[in-house]
Design a protein around this motif. Structure first.
Motif, PDB file in Angstrom:
ATOM      1  N   PHE A  48     -10.300 -12.169   4.625  1.00  0.00           N
ATOM      2  CA  PHE A  48      -8.990 -12.181   3.970  1.00  0.00           C
ATOM      3  C   PHE A  48      -8.406 -10.766   3.916  1.00  0.00           C
ATOM      4  N   ARG A  49      -9.278  -9.781   3.711  1.00  0.00           N
ATOM      5  CA  ARG A  49      -8.813  -8.390   3.707  1.00  0.00           C
ATOM      6  C   ARG A  49      -8.222  -8.025   5.068  1.00  0.00           C
ATOM      7  N   LYS A  50      -8.908  -8.430   6.161  1.00  0.00           N
ATOM      8  CA  LYS A  50      -8.382  -8.156   7.500  1.00  0.00           C
ATOM      9  C   LYS A  50      -7.033  -8.845   7.713  1.00  0.00           C
ATOM     10  N   PHE A  51      -6.902 -10.051   7.169  1.00  0.00           N
ATOM     11  CA  PHE A  51      -5.637 -10.781   7.281  1.00  0.00           C
ATOM     12  C   PHE A  51      -4.521 -10.019   6.561  1.00  0.00           C
ATOM     13  N   LEU A  52      -4.789  -9.504   5.354  1.00  0.00           N
ATOM     14  CA  LEU A  52      -3.772  -8.761   4.596  1.00  0.00           C
ATOM     15  C   LEU A  52      -3.382  -7.470   5.323  1.00  0.00           C
ATOM     16  N   VAL A  53      -4.364  -6.799   5.929  1.00  0.00           N
ATOM     17  CA  VAL A  53      -4.065  -5.586   6.700  1.00  0.00           C
ATOM     18  C   VAL A  53      -3.164  -5.933   7.877  1.00  0.00           C
ATOM     19  N   TYR A  54      -3.470  -7.040   8.545  1.00  0.00           N
ATOM     20  CA  TYR A  54      -2.649  -7.485   9.681  1.00  0.00           C
ATOM     21  C   TYR A  54      -1.213  -7.768   9.233  1.00  0.00           C
ATOM     22  N   VAL A  55      -1.055  -8.470   8.108  1.00  0.00           N
ATOM     23  CA  VAL A  55       0.275  -8.799   7.597  1.00  0.00           C
ATOM     24  C   VAL A  55       1.039  -7.527   7.220  1.00  0.00           C
ATOM     25  N   ALA A  56       0.349  -6.579   6.578  1.00  0.00           N
ATOM     26  CA  ALA A  56       1.005  -5.338   6.155  1.00  0.00           C
ATOM     27  C   ALA A  56       1.508  -4.532   7.347  1.00  0.00           C
TER      28      ALA A  56
ATOM     29  N   LYS B  41      -7.080 -14.883 -10.846  1.00  0.00           N
ATOM     30  CA  LYS B  41      -5.948 -14.027 -10.466  1.00  0.00           C
ATOM     31  C   LYS B  41      -5.772 -14.065  -8.961  1.00  0.00           C
ATOM     32  N   VAL B  42      -4.522 -14.116  -8.517  1.00  0.00           N
ATOM     33  CA  VAL B  42      -4.237 -14.164  -7.089  1.00  0.00           C
ATOM     34  C   VAL B  42      -4.506 -12.797  -6.475  1.00  0.00           C
ATOM     35  N   PRO B  43      -5.430 -12.682  -5.530  1.00  0.00           N
ATOM     36  CA  PRO B  43      -5.657 -11.391  -4.860  1.00  0.00           C
ATOM     37  C   PRO B  43      -4.568 -11.148  -3.824  1.00  0.00           C
ATOM     38  N   SER B  44      -3.850 -10.052  -3.962  1.00  0.00           N
ATOM     39  CA  SER B  44      -2.739  -9.800  -3.047  1.00  0.00           C
ATOM     40  C   SER B  44      -2.814  -8.427  -2.397  1.00  0.00           C
ATOM     41  N   THR B  45      -3.832  -7.634  -2.747  1.00  0.00           N
ATOM     42  CA  THR B  45      -4.042  -6.340  -2.118  1.00  0.00           C
ATOM     43  C   THR B  45      -5.454  -6.317  -1.535  1.00  0.00           C
ATOM     44  N   GLU B  46      -5.722  -5.333  -0.692  1.00  0.00           N
ATOM     45  CA  GLU B  46      -7.052  -5.227  -0.089  1.00  0.00           C
ATOM     46  C   GLU B  46      -8.127  -5.048  -1.153  1.00  0.00           C
ATOM     47  N   ALA B  47      -7.834  -4.212  -2.177  1.00  0.00           N
ATOM     48  CA  ALA B  47      -8.813  -3.961  -3.238  1.00  0.00           C
ATOM     49  C   ALA B  47      -9.082  -5.227  -4.043  1.00  0.00           C
ATOM     50  N   GLU B  48      -8.018  -5.964  -4.384  1.00  0.00           N
ATOM     51  CA  GLU B  48      -8.189  -7.201  -5.147  1.00  0.00           C
ATOM     52  C   GLU B  48      -8.931  -8.256  -4.337  1.00  0.00           C
ATOM     53  N   ALA B  49      -8.685  -8.270  -3.037  1.00  0.00           N
ATOM     54  CA  ALA B  49      -9.370  -9.245  -2.179  1.00  0.00           C
ATOM     55  C   ALA B  49     -10.873  -9.024  -2.205  1.00  0.00           C
ATOM     56  N   LEU B  50     -11.320  -7.773  -2.211  1.00  0.00           N
ATOM     57  CA  LEU B  50     -12.744  -7.461  -2.214  1.00  0.00           C
ATOM     58  C   LEU B  50     -13.387  -7.721  -3.575  1.00  0.00           C
TER      59      LEU B  50
ATOM     60  N   ASN C 127       6.484 -12.859   6.809  1.00  0.00           N
ATOM     61  CA  ASN C 127       7.495 -12.078   6.082  1.00  0.00           C
ATOM     62  C   ASN C 127       7.499 -12.405   4.594  1.00  0.00           C
ATOM     63  N   ARG C 128       7.210 -13.667   4.244  1.00  0.00           N
ATOM     64  CA  ARG C 128       7.132 -14.038   2.830  1.00  0.00           C
ATOM     65  C   ARG C 128       5.953 -13.336   2.152  1.00  0.00           C
ATOM     66  N   ILE C 129       4.821 -13.279   2.840  1.00  0.00           N
ATOM     67  CA  ILE C 129       3.653 -12.611   2.268  1.00  0.00           C
ATOM     68  C   ILE C 129       3.904 -11.107   2.152  1.00  0.00           C
ATOM     69  N   LYS C 130       4.585 -10.535   3.157  1.00  0.00           N
ATOM     70  CA  LYS C 130       4.947  -9.111   3.099  1.00  0.00           C
ATOM     71  C   LYS C 130       5.870  -8.845   1.912  1.00  0.00           C
ATOM     72  N   LEU C 131       6.827  -9.755   1.669  1.00  0.00           N
ATOM     73  CA  LEU C 131       7.741  -9.592   0.533  1.00  0.00           C
ATOM     74  C   LEU C 131       6.970  -9.602  -0.775  1.00  0.00           C
ATOM     75  N   TYR C 132       5.995 -10.500  -0.885  1.00  0.00           N
ATOM     76  CA  TYR C 132       5.161 -10.551  -2.090  1.00  0.00           C
ATOM     77  C   TYR C 132       4.444  -9.210  -2.296  1.00  0.00           C
ATOM     78  N   SER C 133       3.837  -8.692  -1.233  1.00  0.00           N
ATOM     79  CA  SER C 133       3.091  -7.430  -1.331  1.00  0.00           C
ATOM     80  C   SER C 133       4.016  -6.256  -1.650  1.00  0.00           C
ATOM     81  N   GLU C 134       5.190  -6.209  -1.001  1.00  0.00           N
ATOM     82  CA  GLU C 134       6.149  -5.134  -1.265  1.00  0.00           C
ATOM     83  C   GLU C 134       6.676  -5.195  -2.694  1.00  0.00           C
ATOM     84  N   SER C 135       6.894  -6.414  -3.194  1.00  0.00           N
ATOM     85  CA  SER C 135       7.366  -6.570  -4.575  1.00  0.00           C
ATOM     86  C   SER C 135       6.288  -6.148  -5.558  1.00  0.00           C
ATOM     87  N   LEU C 136       5.035  -6.464  -5.238  1.00  0.00           N
ATOM     88  CA  LEU C 136       3.927  -6.052  -6.097  1.00  0.00           C
ATOM     89  C   LEU C 136       3.799  -4.533  -6.133  1.00  0.00           C
TER      90      LEU C 136
END
Length: 373
Positions: free
Chosen positions: A140-148, A118-127, A207-216
Motif C-alpha cells: 500500500f505504501r508503494k501504491f501511495l508513492v506511485y499516486v503521489a 483511522k484511514v491511512p493516507s500517508t506513507e508513515a500512516e500506512a506503515l 486524481n481523487r486520491i491525490k486530492l485527498y493527500s494534498e488536502s491532508l
C-alpha cells in the motif's frame, strides 16, 4: 416585484447562491427569491433547536438538558469540504471567505469487522496502521508513492499504466492490493459510493486520491474543512457577495407561477405581482413537472451526548463503511460534528450531530428538459 431583471433565481441552495453571486459581480441585475424564511434550501442549517423539532414534527419542546436552542446549528445535509478542492478555491478566489469561519475536522475513519480504524493516507500512516498486515502495508505504501508521483502530463510517471485506458481494477492488481485495502481506498480516499469505478479508466480515481493527500497536507490533521456555524453559512456568504454588487433578495416569498410565453420564460408571479426576467435559474423543486425522480437517499440525524467510540474522542470526523460490509450496493458514511465554545471562562459543549447518509441510487433528481430563456 414589478421590475425587469436580467436573471431571476429561485431557491437559495449553494448552487443557486453561487450563480447569483457570480452573475451580480459580472454586472447582471439579479432577483433572488426563496419560499422558505431561511437560506440553504434542502441543505440548510436549522437554528434554533426548536425549529428542528417543528420541521420534523417532533411533539413537545427540546429538554432543558440540551441547553439553549439558539446555540444549535443542525445541518440537514452535512458535507465536508476538501481542503484543496474546487469549492475552497472558489471561496478564496471570490473572497467569500471573509464572511465565513472554518474548522479542520479531526480525522477520517473506516469501519471494518465491527471495529473502527483511522484511514491511512500517508506513507508513515500506512506503515503504522493496524488495518493491514505487514506485507500489505508495504504494498500500500508503494501504491501511495506511485499516486503521489503520478502526473498525467508526464508519461515517465505512468509505469506501464495508460491513465485513459487502464481500469482501476488493473492498477490495484499491479500493486497486489487485497480486497480490504481496495475497499477503504475507493470509498474513504477516493470517496466513491459504489464500486463501478473499478472498471473505469484509472485517471479520475488516481486524481481523487491525490486530492485527498494534498488536502491532508494542507492542514495536517484531516483533509476536510467545515464552516464553523454550519453548512448554511456557504450560501449566505455568496448571497452577501451578490447583495454587495446590487443583487436583490426576497425570503419567505411564495412562488405562484413561472410564466412562459412561446416556450420561453418571461417572468415569475408571486402574491399577485409579476417580476419579469430574461433568464430563470431554479432549484428543481420549483419545477416538479420538469423533473423525474430516479432514486432516493436515506438520511438519519442522531443527537448524541458523546463522541463516537474508538475515534480518540474526535470532536469531528468522517466514518466510512464499504458496501460489502453492509450487504448493499453502495457505501455508507457517518458525519460526526460538534463544537466547543467558551463563555465567561465556562466551557459549553454542543452535543454531537451525526448523520448517516446511505445512497441507494444517484442522482436524486435530474432535469428532464431545460428551461430556456
Amino acid at each position: 416585484m414589478n421590475e425587469e431583471y436580467d436573471v431571476i433565481v429561485l431557491g437559495t441552495g449553494l448552487t443557486e447562491c453561487i450563480l447569483s453571486g457570480i452573475m451580480s459581480v459580472n454586472g447582471k441585475k439579479v432577483l433572488h427569491m426563496d419560499r422558505n424564511p431561511y437560506y440553504g434550501g434542502e441543505s440548510a442549517s436549522i437554528t434554533p433547536l426548536e425549529d428542528l423539532y417543528k420541521r420534523f414534527k417532533i411533539p413537545g419542546a427540546p429538554p432543558s438538558s440540551m441547553g439553549r436552542g439558539r446555540d444549535w446549528n443542525v445541518d440537514l445535509i452535512p458535507k465536508f469540504l476538501m481542503a484543496n478542492g474546487q469549492l475552497v478555491k472558489m471561496l478564496l478566489y471570490t473572497e467569500v471567505t471573509r464572511y465565513l469561519d472554518f474548522k479542520v475536522t479531526e480525522g477520517s475513519f473506516v469501519y471494518k469487522g465491527g471495529k473502527i480504524y483511522k484511514v491511512p493516507s500517508t506513507e508513515a500512516e500506512a506503515l503504522a496502521s493496524s488495518l493491514m498486515g505487514l506485507f500489505e502495508k508495504r504494498r500500500f505504501r508503494k501504491f501511495l508513492v506511485y499516486v503521489a508521483n503520478f502526473d498525467e502530463n508526464d508519461a515517465r510517471t505512468f509505469e506501464g499504466v495508460d491513465p485513459k485506458k487502464t481500469a482501476m481494477r488493473e492498477v490495484y492488481k499491479k500493486f497486489d492490493l487485497g480486497q480490504d485495502v481496495i475497499d477503504f481506498t475507493g470509498h474513504a480516499l477516493a470517496l466513491y459510493r459504489t464500486d463501478d469505478y473499478l472498471d473505469q479508466p484509472c485517471s479520475e480515481t488516481i486524481n481523487r486520491i491525490k486530492l485527498y493527500s494534498e488536502s491532508l497536507a494542507r492542514y495536517g490533521k484531516s483533509p476536510y474543512l467545515y464552516p464553523l456555524y454550519g453548512l448554511g453559512e456557504l450560501p449566505q456568504g455568496f448571497a452577501r457577495l451578490s447583495a454587495i454588487y446590487g443583487g436583490t433578495y426576497m425570503l419567505n416569498k411564495p412562488i405562484e407561477e413561472i410564466i412562459v410565453q412561446n416556450g420561453k420564460v418571461i417572468g415569475v408571479k408571486s402574491e399577485g405581482e409579476i417580476a419579469r426576467c430574461k433568464q430563470l435559474i431554479c432549484d428543481p423543486s420549483y419545477v416538479k413537472d420538469r423533473v423525474e425522480k430516479v432514486g432516493q437517499v436515506i438520511r438519519v440525524i442522531c443527537i448524541l451526548s458523546h463522541p463516537i467510540k474508538n475515534t480518540n474522542d474526535a470532536n469531528s470526523c468522517q466514518l466510512w463503511s464499504s458496501w460489502n460490509q453492509l450487504n448493499r450496493n453502495s457505501s455508507a458514511s457517518v458525519t460526526c460534528l460538534y463544537q466547543k465554545i467558551w463563555e465567561q471562562k465556562a466551557r459549553s459543549l454542543f452535543p454531537v450531530h451525526m448523520m448517516l447518509q446511505l445512497t441507494l441510487r444517484q442522482p436524486v433528481m435530474i432535469l428532464k428538459t431545460s428551461i430556456r430563456g
